[in-house]
Design a protein around this motif. Sequence first.
Motif, PDB file in Angstrom:
ATOM      1  N   LYS A  37       0.807  -1.242  -0.187  1.00 39.99           N
ATOM      2  CA  LYS A  37       0.027   0.085   0.202  1.00 39.99           C
ATOM      3  C   LYS A  37       0.881   1.212  -0.056  1.00 39.99           C
ATOM      4  N   ILE A  40       1.317   4.177  -3.088  1.00 38.73           N
ATOM      5  CA  ILE A  40       0.445   5.183  -3.356  1.00 38.73           C
ATOM      6  C   ILE A  40       1.162   6.638  -3.185  1.00 38.73           C
ATOM      7  N   SER A  63     -10.365   7.393 -15.856  1.00 41.21           N
ATOM      8  CA  SER A  63      -9.978   6.687 -14.844  1.00 41.21           C
ATOM      9  C   SER A  63     -11.477   6.322 -14.152  1.00 41.21           C
ATOM     10  N   LEU A  67     -11.844   2.166 -13.744  1.00 40.01           N
ATOM     11  CA  LEU A  67     -12.171   1.649 -12.266  1.00 40.01           C
ATOM     12  C   LEU A  67     -13.352   0.690 -12.472  1.00 40.01           C
ATOM     13  N   SER A  83      -6.099  -6.717  -6.802  1.00 38.26           N
ATOM     14  CA  SER A  83      -6.451  -5.336  -6.273  1.00 38.26           C
ATOM     15  C   SER A  83      -5.535  -4.214  -6.823  1.00 38.26           C
ATOM     16  N   ALA A  84      -4.157  -4.633  -6.806  1.00 35.82           N
ATOM     17  CA  ALA A  84      -3.204  -3.731  -7.255  1.00 35.82           C
ATOM     18  C   ALA A  84      -3.502  -3.271  -8.795  1.00 35.82           C
ATOM     19  N   CYS A  87      -6.263  -0.889  -9.125  1.00 34.36           N
ATOM     20  CA  CYS A  87      -5.812   0.352  -8.587  1.00 34.36           C
ATOM     21  C   CYS A  87      -4.899   1.214  -9.488  1.00 34.36           C
ATOM     22  N   THR A  90      -6.679   2.273 -12.723  1.00 34.68           N
ATOM     23  CA  THR A  90      -7.412   3.576 -12.690  1.00 34.68           C
ATOM     24  C   THR A  90      -6.531   4.630 -12.534  1.00 34.68           C
ATOM     25  N   PHE A  91      -5.294   4.547 -11.871  1.00 29.51           N
ATOM     26  CA  PHE A  91      -4.334   5.492 -11.668  1.00 29.51           C
ATOM     27  C   PHE A  91      -3.880   5.847 -13.039  1.00 29.51           C
TER      28      PHE A  91
END
Length: 153
Positions: A37, A40, A63, A67, A83-84, A87, A90-91
């Motif tokens: 995490k 980020i 994004s 997502l 999950s990464a 993320c 989206t990023f």
Amino acid sequence: MLIITFLIKPFQLSTVYLVLFLYFLAKKDYETMYIEKHWIIPSFCLLYFCSSYVPLPNRVCTSLVFLLVSGGIKLIKSEWIGSADVCFLTFFGFYLGIERMLVALYVSVLLGFLWILYKKKHILPYLSCLAIGVWIATLKGYTLFYFLINLFS
């Protein structure tokens, strides 16, 4: 990777940061297939220091689309995507905008298929492929996007 980048783009500190960020992200995902995490913090630094000339509505819509699509895949088949991956899809959608993100997605999926064929495994370090796709999309994303549009139309 760094030398090729500087042959195409001029020397800027933001370019160095982007290349190092993508390299260490790809290396971490390739070795462990787990992203902590605390990634980020460098991600937000990338948004702050590496300016993107994509309009904000384009970035936000891109994004949100990535997502919703990747999050939907995560909800339906949780073993297909991590999950990464959700993320960072989206990023990077926010960072690149729709045109370059589609190029990054195209390159990363192509590399993923090649990885699966070469390694004969069904587990893929997708962020490594995505990092290479983002790097290529950052260098020549718009050119490749319009080339692919003309190729498929």
